[in-house]
Design a protein around this motif. Sequence first.
Motif, PDB file in Angstrom:
ATOM      1  N   ILE A 174       0.816  -1.214   0.000  1.00 34.74           N
ATOM      2  CA  ILE A 174       0.000   0.000   0.000  1.00 34.74           C
ATOM      3  C   ILE A 174       0.851   1.266   0.000  1.00 34.74           C
ATOM      4  CG2 ILE A 174      -0.219   0.235   2.523  1.00 34.74           C
ATOM      5  CD1 ILE A 174      -3.179   0.559   0.148  1.00 34.74           C
ATOM      6  N   LEU A 175       2.042   1.184   0.589  1.00 33.08           N
ATOM      7  CA  LEU A 175       2.879   2.394   0.647  1.00 33.08           C
ATOM      8  C   LEU A 175       3.297   2.832  -0.758  1.00 33.08           C
ATOM      9  CD1 LEU A 175       5.094   1.803   3.801  1.00 33.08           C
ATOM     10  CD2 LEU A 175       3.038   3.200   3.574  1.00 33.08           C
ATOM     11  N   SER A 176       3.431   1.872  -1.668  1.00 34.00           N
ATOM     12  CA  SER A 176       3.752   2.264  -3.040  1.00 34.00           C
ATOM     13  C   SER A 176       2.534   2.939  -3.689  1.00 34.00           C
ATOM     14  CB  SER A 176       4.234   1.060  -3.862  1.00 34.00           C
ATOM     15  OG  SER A 176       3.202   0.134  -4.049  1.00 34.00           O
ATOM     16  N   LEU A 177       1.344   2.440  -3.374  1.00 34.49           N
ATOM     17  CA  LEU A 177       0.132   3.091  -3.911  1.00 34.49           C
ATOM     18  C   LEU A 177       0.051   4.536  -3.414  1.00 34.49           C
ATOM     19  CD1 LEU A 177      -2.466   2.243  -5.603  1.00 34.49           C
ATOM     20  CD2 LEU A 177      -3.644   2.209  -3.415  1.00 34.49           C
ATOM     21  N   MET A 178       0.442   4.739  -2.174  1.00 33.60           N
ATOM     22  CA  MET A 178       0.351   6.075  -1.580  1.00 33.60           C
ATOM     23  C   MET A 178       1.305   7.077  -2.239  1.00 33.60           C
ATOM     24  SD  MET A 178      -2.096   6.013   0.439  1.00 33.60           S
ATOM     25  CE  MET A 178      -3.024   4.568  -0.044  1.00 33.60           C
ATOM     26  N   GLN A 179       2.315   6.563  -2.934  1.00 36.27           N
ATOM     27  CA  GLN A 179       3.235   7.476  -3.621  1.00 36.27           C
ATOM     28  C   GLN A 179       2.526   8.193  -4.774  1.00 36.27           C
ATOM     29  OE1 GLN A 179       6.016   7.960  -1.871  1.00 36.27           O
ATOM     30  NE2 GLN A 179       5.062   6.349  -0.629  1.00 36.27           N
ATOM     31  N   MET A 180       1.469   7.579  -5.293  1.00 36.40           N
ATOM     32  CA  MET A 180       0.664   8.260  -6.311  1.00 36.40           C
ATOM     33  C   MET A 180       0.080   9.532  -5.711  1.00 36.40           C
ATOM     34  SD  MET A 180      -1.365   4.936  -7.824  1.00 36.40           S
ATOM     35  CE  MET A 180      -2.333   5.818  -9.067  1.00 36.40           C
ATOM     36  N   ALA A 181      -0.389   9.419  -4.478  1.00 33.31           N
ATOM     37  CA  ALA A 181      -0.981  10.570  -3.799  1.00 33.31           C
ATOM     38  C   ALA A 181       0.090  11.587  -3.435  1.00 33.31           C
ATOM     39  CB  ALA A 181      -1.714  10.099  -2.541  1.00 33.31           C
ATOM     40  N   LYS A 182       1.189  11.081  -2.877  1.00 36.41           N
ATOM     41  CA  LYS A 182       2.247  11.965  -2.407  1.00 36.41           C
ATOM     42  C   LYS A 182       2.814  12.826  -3.544  1.00 36.41           C
ATOM     43  CE  LYS A 182       6.788  11.667  -0.247  1.00 36.41           C
ATOM     44  NZ  LYS A 182       7.619  11.016   0.774  1.00 36.41           N
TER      45      LYS A 182
ATOM     46  N   ILE B 181      -6.906  12.369  -8.212  1.00 32.94           N
ATOM     47  CA  ILE B 181      -6.004  12.418  -7.057  1.00 32.94           C
ATOM     48  C   ILE B 181      -5.531  13.855  -6.853  1.00 32.94           C
ATOM     49  CG2 ILE B 181      -3.793  11.614  -6.116  1.00 32.94           C
ATOM     50  CD1 ILE B 181      -4.202   9.035  -7.782  1.00 32.94           C
ATOM     51  N   PHE B 185      -6.816  16.824  -3.608  1.00 33.68           N
ATOM     52  CA  PHE B 185      -5.959  17.548  -2.666  1.00 33.68           C
ATOM     53  C   PHE B 185      -6.309  19.032  -2.629  1.00 33.68           C
ATOM     54  CE2 PHE B 185      -3.016  13.905  -2.867  1.00 33.68           C
ATOM     55  CZ  PHE B 185      -2.780  13.766  -1.504  1.00 33.68           C
ATOM     56  N   ILE B 205      -7.790   4.636  -4.875  1.00 40.04           N
ATOM     57  CA  ILE B 205      -7.138   5.838  -4.327  1.00 40.04           C
ATOM     58  C   ILE B 205      -7.658   7.097  -5.014  1.00 40.04           C
ATOM     59  CG2 ILE B 205      -5.077   5.859  -5.822  1.00 40.04           C
ATOM     60  CD1 ILE B 205      -3.458   6.682  -3.362  1.00 40.04           C
ATOM     61  N   ILE B 209      -8.601  10.131  -1.344  1.00 40.80           N
ATOM     62  CA  ILE B 209      -7.767  11.172  -0.753  1.00 40.80           C
ATOM     63  C   ILE B 209      -8.679  11.962   0.177  1.00 40.80           C
ATOM     64  CG2 ILE B 209      -6.346  13.212  -1.225  1.00 40.80           C
ATOM     65  CD1 ILE B 209      -5.260  10.590  -2.476  1.00 40.80           C
ATOM     66  N   VAL B 223      -2.424  -2.265  -3.352  1.00 43.35           N
ATOM     67  CA  VAL B 223      -1.831  -1.773  -4.593  1.00 43.35           C
ATOM     68  C   VAL B 223      -2.188  -2.693  -5.765  1.00 43.35           C
ATOM     69  CG1 VAL B 223       0.365  -2.963  -4.227  1.00 43.35           C
ATOM     70  CG2 VAL B 223       0.317  -0.890  -5.602  1.00 43.35           C
ATOM     71  N   PHE B 309      -0.404  12.816   3.615  1.00 43.25           N
ATOM     72  CA  PHE B 309       0.003  11.891   2.551  1.00 43.25           C
ATOM     73  C   PHE B 309       1.493  12.020   2.244  1.00 43.25           C
ATOM     74  CE2 PHE B 309      -4.528  11.638   2.089  1.00 43.25           C
ATOM     75  CZ  PHE B 309      -4.748  10.346   1.655  1.00 43.25           C
ATOM     76  N   HIS B 310       2.023  13.226   2.497  1.00 45.69           N
ATOM     77  CA  HIS B 310       3.451  13.414   2.233  1.00 45.69           C
ATOM     78  C   HIS B 310       4.299  12.515   3.128  1.00 45.69           C
ATOM     79  CE1 HIS B 310       6.994  15.423   0.709  1.00 45.69           C
ATOM     80  NE2 HIS B 310       7.449  15.425   1.948  1.00 45.69           N
TER      81      HIS B 310
END
Lengths: 301, 324
Positions: A174-182, B181, B185, B205, B209, B223, B309-310
């Motif tokens: 999931i942390l890799s999926l969150m990189q899309m958001a980041k 996405i 934000f 996703i 958000i 994922v 999210f950062h």
Amino acid sequence: MAIFGKKYFKVELERLERKDDETLWMKCKACGELVFKKRVRENNNICPKCGEYFFLTAPERIELLVDPGSFEDISRPIVAADPLQFIDEDGKPYSEKVKKAQEETGLANEIIIGRARIGGYPVILAVMDFRFIGGSMGSVMGEQICQAIQYAVQERAALVLISATGGARMQEGILSLMQMAKTSAARKRLEDAKLPFISIMTYPTTAGVEASIASLGDITLAEKGALIGFTGRRVIKQTIRQELPEDFQTDRFAFEHGIVDNVVKREQLRDELIKILRLFAPLLAHSSAVAGEAHQREAIV
Amino acid sequence: MIYEELQRQIEQLRALSRNGVDLSEEIARLEAKLAALKRQTATPAPSPAPSPELDDWERVKLARHPKRPYALDYIQALTEDFYELHGDRLYGDDAAVVAGIARFDGQTVVIVGTQKGRDATENVRRNFGMPHPEGYRKALRVMKLGERFGFPILTLIDTPGAYPGVGAEERNIGGALAQNIYELFNLKVPIIATIIGEGGSGGAIALAIGDRVLMLENAIYSVITPEGCAAILFRDASKAPEAARALKLTAPHLLRLGVIDEIVPEPPGGAHLDPEMALCALKSAWQRHLREVLALPVDVLQKQRREKFHKMGLYEEITESSFS
């Protein structure tokens, strides 16, 4: 540039070594002709006989685009962690896979962040290397892209992102999926600072990266021969149980469906970037006079 | 106490099996757990026996359970005057996404969710809850409508993923997800996202958000599907249960990884066994979080949303000297 123990090397184009340089000739997989390797290199990794594009590593790509001597690797000194303690079926932990990729590529990560000039204009480059676990986006890539955005804002440079990726890195879950958001969240800073973001999609630009930062460019270019899409061909074929169109997810497909602004030949990418950057020059740091002149000279010559 | 609960779960599953759902695997597993627990407590344990945690793969099956409450069930039960809006104004209307305006707890809200079908006919219409680009564009259109009027946004996520098809690619599904996405934000209203069933990758996703990301106890968020992961990494789709465990896709794992803010409790055995309780639990979670986020100024909210999210991700720092 290989990595021994805990030593990681920054990319220096002057020191670029090529692992497979022992042999002088190679066979083109497209036309089957034997071609002189040096000629291929000089030809931007394009077959001099048939025009087939061979794969480019991230350092080779950078070399192809930047003004000689202007590149500096400013990647953040971080490497992949193993947040899930992920183990592949062959019993290999993810951390070992990362180590192997580091040894094979001589890179610390799947993406290189660099400061450079292109036609005199200041750019921050973020370039993916497909050899490194398919150029997949994990926590490191997410962080490096955010860093690149920060540098671009601080230095008033254009952001040039070059994608060569299969998508998110499964092994980081999931942390890799969150990189899309980041990464998508960070992109806003460029907009607020009125700085251009040029996204270049190459072979391949798919899944998690295509469905986030790579699709958020102000200007989106496809390199000729690119593969662009969200879901892989094989998965779609399995789902719909039909033959897919021949040109499905190719550069032409992306262009015809309005997904990219232009398709550009590899050997013309640098000139194309200069053309675009010139239009944004007033917004970029110390670019106007010097860069403009330099480019004009180039044009005259 | 734990025995009784397990016993009750087993009986409920058995009752459900009689309706034609094959739950023999779950039942067997629970029975084994019960037996193990009995053995454990037969000899006095030094510490209290741990509460029986469901296995990750069991949770995957619960998240996909055909009787589980879907987005519209929550919308109909928890909101009043739901007025559904249709179409993305560009291409069409996607029934895999429901979007509209409603009243929740005395407040006008925008509500958006991915919707699966209850039977074969509805599933064809809803495309098994797998949206096309027009679904995501409709969602964004309606959320922006909410922003115009200052209505907070509630999203409900229950999708295997964005639809893997030719039309979706032709209409730039990747670009649609990216746009959602990005725009989420920037929305100047509070957003509370809830994963109620399957949170399938990019398709999830793109609606998840939020200032708060909640997750039902037996929901999953990943994922890639366990089947997809097994096929790619293990070269064997039947190894999905192993992949499910490796991916750490359940709510307790995601809470530990800092990806979600809160787990919304479900009745023992899953939301489908006592939908009333599941609905109540989500209602009170929404009320509480909505009160909190509505109290914050918009700029603070947006800043916190970005920062949250950062921070997601994990990497190792290396020294500058070993990186030269």
